[in-house]
Design a protein around this motif. Sequence first.
Motif, short mmCIF file in Angstrom:
data_model
loop_
_atom_site.label_atom_id
_atom_site.label_comp_id
_atom_site.label_asym_id
_atom_site.label_seq_id
_atom_site.Cartn_x
_atom_site.Cartn_y
_atom_site.Cartn_z
N UNK A 60 0.85 -1.19 0.00
CA UNK A 60 0.00 0.00 0.00
C UNK A 60 0.88 1.24 0.00
N UNK A 61 0.44 2.26 -0.75
CA UNK A 61 1.19 3.52 -0.80
C UNK A 61 0.89 4.41 0.40
N UNK A 62 -0.30 4.31 0.96
CA UNK A 62 -0.70 5.25 2.01
C UNK A 62 -1.20 4.53 3.25
N UNK A 63 -1.04 5.21 4.38
CA UNK A 63 -1.63 4.72 5.62
C UNK A 63 -2.00 5.91 6.48
N UNK A 64 -3.05 5.72 7.26
CA UNK A 64 -3.48 6.74 8.23
C UNK A 64 -3.69 6.04 9.55
N UNK A 65 -2.97 6.48 10.56
CA UNK A 65 -2.99 5.83 11.88
C UNK A 65 -3.57 6.78 12.91
N UNK A 66 -4.51 6.27 13.69
CA UNK A 66 -5.16 7.08 14.74
C UNK A 66 -5.15 6.32 16.05
N UNK A 67 -4.97 7.03 17.13
CA UNK A 67 -5.05 6.43 18.47
C UNK A 67 -6.51 6.11 18.78
N UNK A 68 -6.73 5.04 19.56
CA UNK A 68 -8.08 4.73 20.01
C UNK A 68 -8.66 5.97 20.67
N UNK A 69 -9.90 6.29 20.33
CA UNK A 69 -10.56 7.49 20.82
C UNK A 69 -10.83 8.48 19.71
N UNK A 70 -10.08 8.37 18.61
CA UNK A 70 -10.24 9.28 17.47
C UNK A 70 -11.36 8.81 16.55
#
Length: 200
Positions: A168-178
């Motif tokens: 995959x070219x892209x990733x978006x990571x968020x902490x639990x709660x977002x």
Amino acid sequence: MTVMAERTSQTSQMSVEEFERIAEFAAKETEDAVRFEFINGRIGVKKVPDGDHNTILNWLTRRCMQSRPDLDLYQGQGLRVQRYREGRARPDAALVPEAHFAGHGEWADPDGVLLVVEVTSYDSDTDRRDRKEKPLAYGAAGIPFYLLIDRDDCTATVYSDPDPEVGYHNSRREAFGAQLLLPEPLGIELDTEKLKQFVD
């Protein structure tokens, strides 16, 4: 940012046909208590999920069905992945059009799969399997999105823009709660606050 798993130069432990016979035998003899995957020419054991793991998948199923009742979230469906479909993965869940896997056997072609989901298990293979090998295998198979719910660091990551060469070219990571958006054409927004309750 390009998201790419490390490629291994090792030779395959066995053929895909041999793997499928072993996996079928193990599933029958253990009443599905032991499930195998075959990625990068190696057999991996898919850990039996715990209660929190299953609760996360049930939570995700409800959210998907509320937002997109035209889709089904299958749990445990095997997929033929990797280049030339020589790998076998069993994602925790696969989001597909309604009744998409009807008539398929244990290992279905990934064409038409919109999203695959993995929820990390507390085992020694999680880093290699879910964070490195799976993004490459799922991206190489052309699956548009991969959602990794990581209970080790309390994050959810959406991988997108698949490429057969790099995963995959892209990733978006968020902490639990977002708030986490599964992009169009899915258009599903997830409030991940609830996931904080399902980590040890």
